[in-house]
Design a protein around this motif. Structure first.
Motif, mmCIF file in Angstrom:
data_model
loop_
_atom_site.group_PDB
_atom_site.id
_atom_site.type_symbol
_atom_site.label_atom_id
_atom_site.label_comp_id
_atom_site.label_asym_id
_atom_site.label_seq_id
_atom_site.Cartn_x
_atom_site.Cartn_y
_atom_site.Cartn_z
ATOM 1 N N LEU A 27 64.646 86.153 14.256
ATOM 2 C CA LEU A 27 65.836 86.909 14.635
ATOM 3 C C LEU A 27 65.875 87.263 16.117
ATOM 4 O O LEU A 27 66.924 87.652 16.633
ATOM 5 C CB LEU A 27 65.918 88.206 13.814
ATOM 6 N N LEU A 28 64.758 87.146 16.813
ATOM 7 C CA LEU A 28 64.698 87.544 18.219
ATOM 8 C C LEU A 28 65.417 86.550 19.127
ATOM 9 O O LEU A 28 65.445 85.346 18.844
ATOM 10 C CB LEU A 28 63.252 87.634 18.682
ATOM 11 N N PRO A 29 65.971 87.026 20.237
ATOM 12 C CA PRO A 29 66.438 86.097 21.272
ATOM 13 C C PRO A 29 65.266 85.284 21.803
ATOM 14 O O PRO A 29 64.134 85.784 21.887
ATOM 15 C CB PRO A 29 66.993 87.030 22.366
ATOM 16 N N ASP A 30 65.531 84.032 22.163
ATOM 17 C CA ASP A 30 64.453 83.140 22.586
ATOM 18 C C ASP A 30 63.678 83.689 23.774
ATOM 19 O O ASP A 30 62.461 83.548 23.851
ATOM 20 C CB ASP A 30 65.020 81.760 22.923
ATOM 21 N N GLN A 31 64.348 84.350 24.708
ATOM 22 C CA GLN A 31 63.662 84.857 25.889
ATOM 23 C C GLN A 31 62.605 85.884 25.516
ATOM 24 O O GLN A 31 61.542 85.978 26.162
ATOM 25 C CB GLN A 31 64.659 85.505 26.860
ATOM 26 N N LEU A 32 62.853 86.676 24.452
ATOM 27 C CA LEU A 32 61.872 87.669 24.049
ATOM 28 C C LEU A 32 60.766 87.055 23.205
ATOM 29 O O LEU A 32 59.640 87.544 23.223
ATOM 30 C CB LEU A 32 62.542 88.820 23.300
ATOM 31 N N ARG A 33 61.080 86.012 22.449
ATOM 32 C CA ARG A 33 59.984 85.290 21.791
ATOM 33 C C ARG A 33 58.966 84.855 22.842
ATOM 34 O O ARG A 33 57.755 85.029 22.675
ATOM 35 C CB ARG A 33 60.506 84.055 21.067
ATOM 36 N N GLN A 34 59.466 84.276 23.909
ATOM 37 C CA GLN A 34 58.580 83.803 24.970
ATOM 38 C C GLN A 34 57.906 84.970 25.674
ATOM 39 O O GLN A 34 56.707 84.929 25.960
ATOM 40 C CB GLN A 34 59.374 82.962 25.969
ATOM 41 N N GLY A 35 58.671 86.032 25.943
ATOM 42 C CA GLY A 35 58.110 87.172 26.648
ATOM 43 C C GLY A 35 57.009 87.857 25.877
ATOM 44 O O GLY A 35 56.031 88.339 26.473
ATOM 45 N N PHE A 36 57.149 87.907 24.564
ATOM 46 C CA PHE A 36 56.124 88.523 23.726
ATOM 47 C C PHE A 36 55.026 87.531 23.345
ATOM 48 O O PHE A 36 54.075 87.890 22.660
ATOM 49 C CB PHE A 36 56.742 89.105 22.452
ATOM 50 N N GLY A 37 55.171 86.288 23.761
ATOM 51 C CA GLY A 37 54.158 85.283 23.442
ATOM 52 C C GLY A 37 54.119 84.910 21.979
ATOM 53 O O GLY A 37 53.044 84.627 21.428
ATOM 54 N N LEU A 38 55.291 84.851 21.342
ATOM 55 C CA LEU A 38 55.380 84.563 19.911
ATOM 56 C C LEU A 38 55.774 83.101 19.719
ATOM 57 O O LEU A 38 56.836 82.676 20.161
ATOM 58 C CB LEU A 38 56.418 85.482 19.255
ATOM 59 N N PRO A 39 54.956 82.326 19.048
ATOM 60 C CA PRO A 39 55.241 80.895 18.908
ATOM 61 C C PRO A 39 56.465 80.625 18.058
ATOM 62 O O PRO A 39 56.704 81.295 17.058
ATOM 63 C CB PRO A 39 53.959 80.355 18.238
ATOM 64 N N TRP A 40 57.251 79.616 18.467
ATOM 65 C CA TRP A 40 58.452 79.218 17.715
ATOM 66 C C TRP A 40 58.761 77.781 18.069
ATOM 67 O O TRP A 40 58.706 77.396 19.229
ATOM 68 C CB TRP A 40 59.621 80.122 18.059
ATOM 69 N N SER A 41 59.063 76.994 17.057
ATOM 70 C CA SER A 41 59.322 75.577 17.262
ATOM 71 C C SER A 41 60.541 75.164 16.453
ATOM 72 O O SER A 41 61.110 75.958 15.693
ATOM 73 C CB SER A 41 58.104 74.753 16.807
ATOM 74 N N GLU A 42 60.943 73.902 16.590
ATOM 75 C CA GLU A 42 62.064 73.400 15.787
ATOM 76 C C GLU A 42 61.732 73.460 14.301
ATOM 77 O O GLU A 42 62.605 73.715 13.473
ATOM 78 C CB GLU A 42 62.388 71.974 16.209
ATOM 79 N N ARG A 43 60.475 73.231 13.982
ATOM 80 C CA ARG A 43 60.054 73.313 12.569
ATOM 81 C C ARG A 43 60.208 74.750 12.055
ATOM 82 O O ARG A 43 60.718 74.975 10.951
ATOM 83 C CB ARG A 43 58.610 72.858 12.427
ATOM 84 N N HIS A 44 59.786 75.730 12.860
ATOM 85 C CA HIS A 44 59.989 77.127 12.485
ATOM 86 C C HIS A 44 61.472 77.408 12.278
ATOM 87 O O HIS A 44 61.864 78.097 11.327
ATOM 88 C CB HIS A 44 59.459 78.061 13.585
ATOM 89 N N CYS A 45 62.291 76.889 13.171
ATOM 90 C CA CYS A 45 63.729 77.136 13.109
ATOM 91 C C CYS A 45 64.324 76.584 11.819
ATOM 92 O O CYS A 45 65.149 77.243 11.171
ATOM 93 C CB CYS A 45 64.407 76.516 14.331
ATOM 94 N N ARG A 46 63.913 75.383 11.424
ATOM 95 C CA ARG A 46 64.432 74.797 10.185
ATOM 96 C C ARG A 46 64.038 75.644 8.981
ATOM 97 O O ARG A 46 64.869 75.903 8.102
ATOM 98 C CB ARG A 46 63.911 73.365 10.025
ATOM 99 N N TRP A 47 62.794 76.087 8.926
ATOM 100 C CA TRP A 47 62.337 76.905 7.802
ATOM 101 C C TRP A 47 63.030 78.264 7.795
ATOM 102 O O TRP A 47 63.355 78.809 6.724
ATOM 103 C CB TRP A 47 60.819 77.081 7.845
ATOM 104 N N PHE A 48 63.271 78.803 8.974
ATOM 105 C CA PHE A 48 63.970 80.084 9.059
ATOM 106 C C PHE A 48 65.392 79.952 8.515
ATOM 107 O O PHE A 48 65.850 80.792 7.716
ATOM 108 C CB PHE A 48 63.993 80.568 10.509
#
Length: 257
Positions: A203-224
């Motif tokens: 649910l986070l904006p991508d910039q904050l995923r990166q800022g918090f160092g939280l991994p996210w990929s296209e595979r994560h996006c599909r499952w989400f």
């Protein structure tokens, strides 16, 4: 038709956005540093979540006495949360109106995002009414009514401007890490946190995923996206007593006032 916060606010599925709202809040140093130095929500997350929910539910559904009771409780908790500016900090105060505006804004934006993921887009009338209702969560404390953006278009301008300025610093990253990866997790946290982390990061904006160092990929996006679509099929079919259980539980604990 959905008619404002009082119609949608009881939906327990909105709790899926709790982590997102918290991480957005602490990405603002005026909030994040206060949380880091004065809050124990990483040690007692359920207690702090219940306190926040009780306040929101009381403001929306409660009696005047219940609203007064939760207002006193929140103000007592906020009293020590302040520090004067110094060489190493810009300072903060839990009574600062701009900080309260940001906190309410994160709750509003997150609630709309989660609700529309499950039930579909709100029509303009319902969205406008719900938007106006949400101001009450702040104005019940120290937020001046005129500080809440005048309409949804004004809110979008405010929100986008805030997002552009947000940047997770070392303090907020540490708080987020302790929240999402408890250092000494209880059994319930071991069971719940993998899904809670996944939903929060999704649910986070991508910039904050990166800022918090939280991994996210296209595979994560599909499952989400699949998880959200499944939730949109299953959740609305649950009986109302199950969907509204958090609201009923919190107000019952608050009692009559």
């Amino acid at each position: 038709m959905v008619r404002g916060l009082a119609d949608m606010g009881a939906e327990g599925v909105l709790l899926a956005g709790a982590g997102r709202a918290i991480l957005l809040q602490i990405a603002d140093p005026a909030v994040g540093h206060g949380v880091a130095e004065h809050s124990n929500f990483t040690d007692r997350p359920l207690e702090r979540l219940r306190g926040t929910l009780t306040y929101v539910y009381a403001v929306v559904y409660g009696t005047e006495g219940q609203v007064a009771a939760v207002r006193r409780s929140v103000n007592r908790a906020h009293g020590p949360v302040r520090r004067k500016p110094d060489a190493g900090s810009a300072g903060y105060s839990a009574f600062d109106a701009q900080s309260q505006l940001w906190v309410v804004a994160t709750l509003y934006d997150t609630a709309v995002m989660v609700y529309e993921r499950i039930y579909g887009a709100l029509d303009d009338e319902a969205a406008d009414l719900m938007y106006r209702d949400y101001a009450r969560i702040g104005t019940a404390l120290q937020l001046p009514a005129e500080l809440w953006p005048a309409d949804r278009a004004a809110f979008a301008t405010y929100w986008n401007g805030c997002l552009q300025r947000l940047q997770a610093d070392e303090v907020s990253v540490r708080v987020a890490r302790d929240l999402l990866y408890p250092p000494d997790p209880q059994l319930w946290q071991r069971l719940v946190m993998p899904l809670a982390r996944f939903i929060t990061v999704g649910l986070l904006p991508d910039q904050l995923r990166q800022g918090f160092g939280l991994p996210w990929s296209e595979r994560h996006c599909r499952w989400f996206d699949r998880t959200m679509r499944l939730s949109a099929v299953v959740y609305p079919r649950l009986p109302q007593r199950a969907r509204h259980w958090p609201k009923n539980y919190c107000l019952a604990r608050l009692g009559t006032a």
